[in-house]
Motif scaffolding. Structure first.
Motif, PDB file in Angstrom:
ATOM      1  N   MET A   1       0.754  -1.267   0.041  1.00 12.28           N
ATOM      2  CA  MET A   1       0.127  -0.111  -0.020  1.00 12.28           C
ATOM      3  C   MET A   1       0.911   0.998   0.195  1.00 12.28           C
ATOM      4  O   MET A   1       2.018   1.452   0.449  1.00 12.28           O
ATOM      5  N   ALA A   2       0.281   2.230  -0.442  1.00 10.56           N
ATOM      6  CA  ALA A   2       0.866   3.710  -0.523  1.00 10.56           C
ATOM      7  C   ALA A   2       1.693   3.875   0.666  1.00 10.56           C
ATOM      8  O   ALA A   2       2.709   4.562   0.810  1.00 10.56           O
ATOM      9  N   SER A   3       1.221   3.837   2.093  1.00  6.01           N
ATOM     10  CA  SER A   3       1.798   3.906   2.915  1.00  6.01           C
ATOM     11  C   SER A   3       3.059   3.617   3.374  1.00  6.01           C
ATOM     12  O   SER A   3       3.970   3.895   4.015  1.00  6.01           O
ATOM     13  N   ALA A   4       3.458   2.441   2.798  1.00  7.05           N
ATOM     14  CA  ALA A   4       4.697   1.879   2.811  1.00  7.05           C
ATOM     15  C   ALA A   4       5.671   2.394   1.764  1.00  7.05           C
ATOM     16  O   ALA A   4       6.471   1.702   1.223  1.00  7.05           O
ATOM     17  N   THR A   5       5.450   3.443   1.240  1.00 10.05           N
ATOM     18  CA  THR A   5       6.332   4.014   0.336  1.00 10.05           C
ATOM     19  C   THR A   5       7.736   4.213   0.735  1.00 10.05           C
ATOM     20  O   THR A   5       7.990   4.736   1.646  1.00 10.05           O
TER      21      THR A   5
ATOM     22  N   SER B   1      -9.744   7.317  -1.414  1.00 12.46           N
ATOM     23  CA  SER B   1      -8.304   7.479  -1.260  1.00 12.46           C
ATOM     24  C   SER B   1      -7.274   6.569  -0.900  1.00 12.46           C
ATOM     25  O   SER B   1      -6.266   6.184  -1.401  1.00 12.46           O
ATOM     26  N   TYR B   2      -7.723   5.843   0.340  1.00 13.30           N
ATOM     27  CA  TYR B   2      -6.585   4.984   0.913  1.00 13.30           C
ATOM     28  C   TYR B   2      -6.235   4.061   0.219  1.00 13.30           C
ATOM     29  O   TYR B   2      -6.848   3.174  -0.510  1.00 13.30           O
ATOM     30  N   GLY B   3      -4.925   3.745   0.226  1.00 14.63           N
ATOM     31  CA  GLY B   3      -4.309   2.732  -0.566  1.00 14.63           C
ATOM     32  C   GLY B   3      -3.687   3.131  -1.775  1.00 14.63           C
ATOM     33  O   GLY B   3      -2.337   2.560  -2.102  1.00 14.63           O
ATOM     34  N   LEU B   4      -3.747   4.450  -1.908  1.00 13.79           N
ATOM     35  CA  LEU B   4      -3.085   5.144  -3.286  1.00 13.79           C
ATOM     36  C   LEU B   4      -2.656   6.575  -2.468  1.00 13.79           C
ATOM     37  O   LEU B   4      -2.962   6.889  -1.439  1.00 13.79           O
ATOM     38  N   PRO B   5      -1.567   7.228  -3.264  1.00 18.01           N
ATOM     39  CA  PRO B   5      -1.280   8.385  -2.600  1.00 18.01           C
ATOM     40  C   PRO B   5      -2.044   9.590  -3.025  1.00 18.01           C
ATOM     41  O   PRO B   5      -1.632  10.437  -3.736  1.00 18.01           O
TER      42      PRO B   5
END
Length: 983
Positions: A315-319, A372-376
């Motif tokens: 997921m984007a949070s782990a960028t 939104s969540y899952g993506l930036p």
């Protein structure tokens, strides 16, 4: 106040509390076995869901083994036929029906495109070369090997390699250290490229990196489907236009449109945005992104691209950015990174959500979305674009602070706030109380629509379906709230009880004390799946939910618990939402007809200059603003990453060169009498009190056990209270002070009855309620401010009879014979599915002691099912006027069940505090009671070896292949059982 013979405000709600309308009942996510299910099965399942009291169905196609996907997958004749039948049968029963969209479900993707199509999802990829002076480089630019094998994503679906790639730019940057580039030395060499070739040599002897950027399709697909379905682009308008064209021309047949027109609650549900990229660039892209970035942000994105390349874990949070700038350049690069994801959010809103919602509305369909969540993408900004905002218990671990993240836009814009509920990695393992606690937590944040995750028919493909039935959402994932569950016997009572909560807590308007300005493009939606301790050992879901995180005084985003302990409500929103014309300040309240925030908190280091100016304008009109420095918040729980906002509003978020303007605005703001500033979040409550903020449902004394939620409904105040320390807490008494004076009533969620609440006093212009709660218990009360209050003490309780001498029989569930279902629709083939039956064996128990089934003689640790307990007790007298008689079951080990007294109607009970009001049914003399209690299937499935080869999904998502581990659990009526007189 109304005269004694005039209707009172509460009278308008009595009928709905007795029998909650279907639109307030919990709904279901239904995992169909693609289009395999026969018409008989579809009708059977929908009828069962309706009979059990569920209010609606959201359906999607899940991968089913051992069948022909071209015949039964999404888009096939069978799937279209089945979809039509589902809509027809739900509509006939006045149930809601939801189509399901989202990047992992086939109907969000299209068979009419391929990875190279303009409507397909795209990414910006990169090839990196090392270049030094004296060597340089010449010739054709290096291209992406589109067929290269890379590690597969953990997300479902597979990749089909695109055939084309488009050159975008080439950039050179000096390498300072491993992974560190000199941002000031970046050169855009794109103008030097001719005929796909570049000849270039650095002018100095530093080591340089040459970045060649190519745009190509991601190749992401979804399955199962009759053909390959490709993910569309969420950033370019071509993506949604292709979806609209396909649905308008192919999916929405005249027959389906006619059915939808008859269902006022037809919806499209957009599931979590699980888009992924394949290449080293890791950047979501589209034909318009660079142009829109330049027009919106005022500069060219190209020189900054090396600092935007990233890798992502799920997921984007782990960028993780592949390159960082030097220390002096970090501020500028962080601003560019913000501008990029802000632009993506703009495009997601304008090129996907807004036109998709308009198309759906034209066809009588509402849009409900996990935005939104899952993506930036910024988390809250898309809120106004959808009809309903949805969150989920899985990705946020059922944490109150996580639910507050999306409560802001839901309440500001009057959106239905809902949640997928029940997805865990503990399929069939946990007692019903675990899920009741998830719902209780959601209600405390204003989530008043429960969508259970989920329902599956027990019938499935022949040769691939075994007892307890077709899984749908994989055997190691989620829970089933369907007929395979022993507890399904009690779902009608349970659905009515949840429906009563959801009904009353949708009335009027939410009253939220404080809004917290918070921008987040990378919200940690994996925080609810961080199940490893410091030694890497697996923490069971039920332990994390019940003992860690919020239940260990560890909220993730607003970490100071002062407001929560004071009973104050608060939630989050992006400051830009305040700039909209439909958000108003009146009499010092933000959106008074919505949440009515009494104050706003600014704490993040980055704040838009426009938002700051808006706050200044409003503060001059009476808005109270608190600036909080030093607040710590979660970045990524999986890695233990947090960020401390040292000085609030010290910079603008983007590279807009408005920092000085922001500083000047903030200096003016700080000088106003309606504004305060603190350097420690622990000073928040005291500072807000000095500004005159009074919690609308605040606790008279600090209470660390209770969460509350308040709705104002004209003269009525609907108050919800929840003792959230269900595993670790003790009984608590909380005093809640409410605005205005009136008479309080407590709603019995299991009967819908209203009784005047004992334990009330007036305190000036406020009504103070005294409420006792056991761990995990909830209370639902309504204060009628049209009635003068009568002070009363808390009701005294006296145990008048211990109930014993139980006759016990356990109905043991196990696999029975399979039923074969064959359908021939005249299409030249037969559809075959099997429905595993459940064999029920009654085990009479010798003795009358209330023990876990695993310890009962003749039962033992292998048994799951339902137990029946019969006893009688004598009463000297029935309840006197003003008294209540209660049957306190002590403990049912978290099991759902019912009580029948003297042959009357079955009544359900709270799984945390199983107490039933027997006032009306009890009589002087001998009374007979029958208690039925259900278990999960855990113990029987352990005995059958069900879990032996099922991977632990919580570990699988982290790349670890280990089997599920569960233990034999206690089930049954554990007592002690007593009759209590209250008065």
């Amino acid at each position: 106040m109304p005269a004694a013979d005039q209707p009172r405000p509460l009278d308008a709600h009595r009928a709905a509390l007795q029998d909650p309308p279907i639109e307030y009942r919990p709904e279901l996510r239904w995992w169909l076995a693609e289009g395999l299910h026969t018409d008989r099965t579809l009708r059977f399942e929908i009828d069962a869901a309706h009979r059990l009291g569920f209010g609606g169905i959201e359906f999607l196609a899940m991968d089913e083994q051992a069948i022909d996907h071209s015949r039964y997958g999404w888009g096939s004749e069978e799937w279209v036929h089945d979809s039509q039948l589902v809509v027809e049968e739900t509509t006939a029963r006045e149930m809601s029906v939801s189509f399901t969209s989202g990047t992992n479900w086939s109907n969000a993707n299209l068979p009419t495109i391929d990875p190279d199509h303009p409507a397909a999802a795209r990414e910006l990829n990169v090839v990196v070369e090392e270049v030094r002076a004296g060597a340089g480089r010449s010739g054709a630019l290096r291209r992406i090997d589109l067929d290269a094998q890379r590690e597969e994503s953990l997300l479902p679906g597979h990749r089909v390699a695109p055939k084309t790639q488009e050159f975008f730019a080439v950039v050179a940057a000096p390498l300072v250290a491993d992974g560190v580039l000199d941002a000031d030395g970046v050169l855009d060499l794109t103008p030097l490229v001719a005929d796909g070739a570049l000849d270039w040599e650095p002018a100095d002897d530093r080591e340089w990196r040459l970045f060649t950027f190519w745009s190509h399709g991601t190749g992401q697909t979804a399955s199962p489907s009759a053909s390959v379905n490709y993910t569309v682009n969420y950033l370019d308008r071509a993506g949604v236009d292709a979806v609209i064209d396909y649905w308008g021309s192919t999916v929405l047949t005249p027959e389906l449109r006619e059915l939808i027109a008859r269902n006022p609650r037809a919806q499209m549900y957009m599931d979590s945005l699980e888009l992924n990229t394949w290449g080293e660039g890791g950047l979501f892209w589209g034909a318009s992104v660079a142009r829109e970035f330049r027009e919106r942000r005022g500069y060219d994105i190209t020189p900054w691209l090396p600092f935007l390349t990233r890798s992502v874990l799920l997921m984007a949070s782990a960028t993780t950015y592949r390159y960082q700038p030097t220390g002096a350049q970090r501020a500028a690069v962080e601003k560019v990174r913000h501008d990029y994801v802000e632009t993506l959010t703009d495009l997601y809103i304008e090129n996907m959500l807004r036109p998709f919602a308009a198309f759906l509305h034209e066809n009588g369909i509402l849009l409900r979305s996990e935005i939104s969540y899952g993506l930036p993408f910024e988390l809250t900004r898309p809120g106004p674009e959808v009809d309903g905002i949805e969150t989920e218990s899985l990705e946020f671990g059922s944490q109150i602070d996580a639910y507050r993240l999306l409560a802001g836009p839901a309440h500001l814009f009057g959106k239905q706030y809902s949640s997928e509920t029940g997805a865990t990695t503990r399929n069939h393992m946990l007692d019903h109380r675990f899920y009741d606690q998830i719902i209780a937590t959601q209600l405390a944040a204003g989530i008043t629509k429960t969508v259970l995750h989920g329902w599956a028919s027990t019938a499935g493909a022949e040769g691939a379906t075994e007892w307890p039935g077709h899984e749908g959402m994989w055997p190691g994932f989620s829970e089933r709230f369907d007929l395979r569950q022993p507890a399904s016997e009690f779902y009608p009572q349970w659905n009515r009880a949840v429906g009563r909560y959801q009904y009353l807590l949708r009335q009027g308007r939410p009253r939220i004390d404080v809004g917290i300005l918070r921008t987040d493009h990378f919200v940690d939606n994996m925080s609810g799946m961080s199940f490893l301790d410091e030694a890497g050992k697996r923490i069971p879901d039920e332990v994390a939910y019940g003992r860690h995180w919020m239940r260990n005084r560890e909220n993730h985003w607003w970490q100071d618990l002062g407001m929560q302990d004071a009973g104050w409500s608060y939630e989050f929103l992006d400051g830009s939402l305040l700039l909209r014309d439909d958000i108003v300040l009146r009499e010092g309240l933000v959106q008074p007809d919505g949440p009515g925030y009494q104050a706003l908190i600014v704490y993040q280091e980055a704040l838009s200059a426009d938002v700051a100016q808006h706050l200044l304008d409003w503060a001059r009109q009476g808005l109270r603003v608190l600036i909080v420095n030093g607040a710590r918040e979660l970045r990524l729980l999986l890695r233990g990453e947090h960020v401390v906002n040292e000085r609030a509003a010290s910079r603008t978020p983007g590279l807009d060169h408005r920092d000085d303007e922001l500083a000047a605005t903030m200096a003016e703001l700080r000088g106003l009498p309606t504004v305060a500033e603190v350097d420690d979040p622990a000073q928040t409550v005291a500072a807000l009190r000095r500004l005159g903020v009074v919690g609308r449902a605040e606790f008279v004394a600090e209470n660390r056990n209770v969460l509350g939620y308040l709705r104002e409904d004209g003269e009525l105040l609907h108050v919800y209270l929840y003792h959230f320390l269900y595993e670790t807490g003790e009984d608590t008494v909380v005093e809640v002070a409410l605005p205005g004076v009136g008479t309080p009533y407590r709603v019995d969620p299991w009967s819908g009855d209203l009784a005047e609440h004992r334990g009330v006093r007036a305190d000036g212009d406020r009504t103070v309620l005294t409420v006792a709660l056991a761990p995990g218990e909830t209370a639902l009360l309504t204060v009628d401010r049209s009635q003068a209050p009568v002070a009363s003490a808390v009701a005294a309780r006296e145990v008048v009879r211990e109930v014993g001498g139980w006759s016990i029989a356990v109905e043991s569930w196990d696999a029975g014979e399979n039923e074969l279902i064959v359908e021939d629709r005249g299409l030249g083939y037969e559809t075959r599915e099997v429905r595993p039956a459940t064999a029920v064996t009654t085990l009479p128990v010798t003795g009358s002691d209330l023990l876990p089934w695993s310890d009962l003689p003749g039962v033992g640790p292998e048994v799951s099912g339902v137990a029946e307990y019969r006893a009688s007790f004598a009463l000297d007298a029935a309840a006197a006027p003003g008294e209540r008689l209660l049957l306190d079951l002590g403990s049912t080990a978290g099991g759902l069940g019912s009580v029948v007294l003297n042959g009357g109607e079955a009544v359900g009970f709270d799984t945390s505090r199983p107490v039933v009001d027997i006032t009306a049914a009890a009589r002087a003399g001998v009374n007979t009671v029958v208690v039925r209690v259900a278990s999960s299937l855990n113990n029987r499935l352990i005995a059958r070896g069900y879990y032996d080869d099922i991977p632990d999904m919580g570990l699988f998502l982290l790349g670890r292949q280990e089997a599920h581990v569960t233990v034999v659990r206690p089930h049954g009526l554990l007592g002690p059982v007593s009759v209590v007189r209250e008065g």
